[in-house]
Design an enzyme around this catalytic site. Structure first.
Site, PDB file in Angstrom:
ATOM      1  N   SER A  42      -0.113  -3.618  -2.391  1.00 51.40           N
ATOM      2  CA  SER A  42       1.007  -4.084  -1.573  1.00 51.40           C
ATOM      3  C   SER A  42       1.677  -2.889  -0.915  1.00 51.40           C
ATOM      4  O   SER A  42       2.789  -2.529  -1.278  1.00 51.40           O
ATOM      5  CB  SER A  42       2.011  -4.846  -2.440  1.00 51.40           C
ATOM      6  OG  SER A  42       1.412  -5.916  -3.084  1.00 51.40           O
ATOM      7  N   CYS A  43       0.991  -2.251  -0.004  1.00 49.66           N
ATOM      8  CA  CYS A  43       1.569  -1.095   0.689  1.00 49.66           C
ATOM      9  C   CYS A  43       2.685  -1.538   1.636  1.00 49.66           C
ATOM     10  O   CYS A  43       2.826  -2.707   1.945  1.00 49.66           O
ATOM     11  CB  CYS A  43       0.506  -0.373   1.509  1.00 49.66           C
ATOM     12  SG  CYS A  43      -0.877   0.251   0.556  1.00 49.66           S
TER      13      CYS A  43
END
Length: 422
Positions: free
Chosen positions: A5-6
């Protein structure tokens, strides 16, 4: 598999201070993956018959490539994020949607980040590079060094001194949104809705053929190519929404230090912990005044809350970044053999090793941990003051700047060593 989940952020005037564009990104990757910070000088390529080997495939080379500084998982050719000598910055995010992800080896999104930086001197030209390569070679392949199959499509945030572009993809189809003021962020979902400034020529027709869009109602890229209810996008509890809230909280007063605070924020989940964690972070200052240098800060270590943001400025004859460069394995590297990933070599660079050792040494000693963190913050504050002075006084000591990032890294390692030995 959808684990990472950048987050990538950009703030433009009037949301920022001193007419600067501020770019920031956290790279969230498998917790045991090493990320290195590396520099590649500009180059002229005379023999265009020689192909360029990216992570998995070979592509055509171009006559000239620009100098780049990259933060990248040490096993691959491309990068999660980086900048070039012309002040272009790019970060990418994993996205999934209705279009099936191809496991066949092609260009990774991280390859496209590096190619965009090496081949373009503006944000929009970098967008052109990426979409042209996407059309010619496609995207696909395992994005993890290991037996876990981890593949995805990509979104990109591309910025320069004047503007930013959001580019989001679904296979070979794409949409792009131009950002000229205010704030914008991307995370692990499609976020371009009805404001589409450029697009793949067949993108809408393909959606009609798939019965994802009836051709009558207003075209919404995120709603069409994913399963999102875009009306609820800004009020959902997800990372995209949390990032947007943090940017807007500081709107009008955003500095590079504000961006670092956002990247260090754990309650929002922006600074990620667990099996996937924030393995490296980047913040860039892109002054709109072209007489001022762009300054790029990298950690090169996991958890920005317990890392030092170190500055890098492009000047001629930059010293190699040895303390943040991982060992090379030449032809013995598992990524260069098929089948890939039969083994996993130790890719830890000197800074990463000392950072991990120091954190281990202070883990059960609150007093030592506080002392070390205080020393890290003191070093960082001194660097911030020095960089602000460069921007305010317009004075660049080139002889010092060639060693800027390497010297900062050595100073950081010195702090870790003192805690390991004490």
């Amino acid at each position: 598999m959808k684990l990472c989940s950048c987050d990538t952020f950009v703030a433009l005037p009037p949301a920022t201070v001193d007419n600067r564009i501020i770019f920031g990104k956290n790279s969230d990757r498998p917790c045991d993956e090493v990320q290195e910070v590396v520099y590649f000088p500009a180059a002229v390529h005379d023999n265009l018959r020689e192909h360029l080997k990216c992570t998995y495939i070979e592509i055509d080379q171009v006559p000239e490539t620009y100098a780049v500084v990259l933060s990248r998982p040490a096993w691959l050719w491309g990068a999660e994020m980086g900048a070039n000598e012309h002040g272009v910055c790019i970060g990418n995010e994993a996205v999934w949607g209705r279009e099936e992800v191809c496991d066949e080896e092609a260009l990774l999104g991280m390859d496209l980040v590096r190619l965009g930086l090496e081949r373009a001197d503006t944000a929009e030209k970098a967008l052109n590079v990426i979409v042209d390569l996407l059309e010619k070679y496609g995207q696909g392949g395992n994005c993890s060094e290991g037996r876990m199959v981890f593949s995805y499509h990509n979104s990109f945030l591309i910025a320069d001194r004047n503007e930013a572009w959001i580019l989001e993809t679904a296979g070979k189809y794409w949409a792009a949104e131009k950002v000229q003021e205010g704030v914008r962020n991307i995370s692990n979902q499609l976020s371009i809705t009805t404001k589409i400034d450029r697009e793949h020529a067949d993108m809408r027709n393909y959606a009609k053929q798939k019965c994802w869009w009836d051709g009558k109602k207003e075209f919404d890229f995120a709603a069409t190519y994913s399963y999102l209810d875009t009306a609820n996008m800004m009020i959902s509890p997800g990372r995209y929404c949390e990032g947007y809230k943090l940017l807007n909280k500081h709107k009008g007063n955003i500095t590079f230090e504000t961006m670092m605070e956002i990247l260090r924020d754990k309650p929002s989940g922006i600074n990620m912990e667990g099996a996937f964690l924030t393995t490296a972070s980047m913040v860039s200052i892109l002054p709109q005044d072209s007489s001022l240098p762009c300054i790029h800060f990298f950690t090169g270590t996991p958890d920005p809350e317990r890392s030092v943001f170190k500055p890098f400025i492009f000047v001629p004859n930059i010293s190699q970044l040895l303390d943040t460069s991982s060992p090379t394995f030449e032809l013995e590297d598992p990524i260069k053999k098929k089948p890939h990933f039969k083994s996993k070599p130790d890719r830890r660079h000197p800074l990463y090793q000392k950072h991990q050792q120091a954190l281990g040494a202070v883990d059960n000693n609150e007093e030592k941990a506080k002392t070390m963190l205080d020393n890290m913050k003191k070093l960082e504050k001194e660097l911030f003051k020095e960089m602000e002075s460069v921007l305010q006084n317009k004075h660049l000591d080139v002889d010092k700047i060639v060693n800027l990032f390497p010297q900062c890294t050595k100073d950081e390692i010195r702090i870790y060593k003192s805690n390991i030995s004490s």
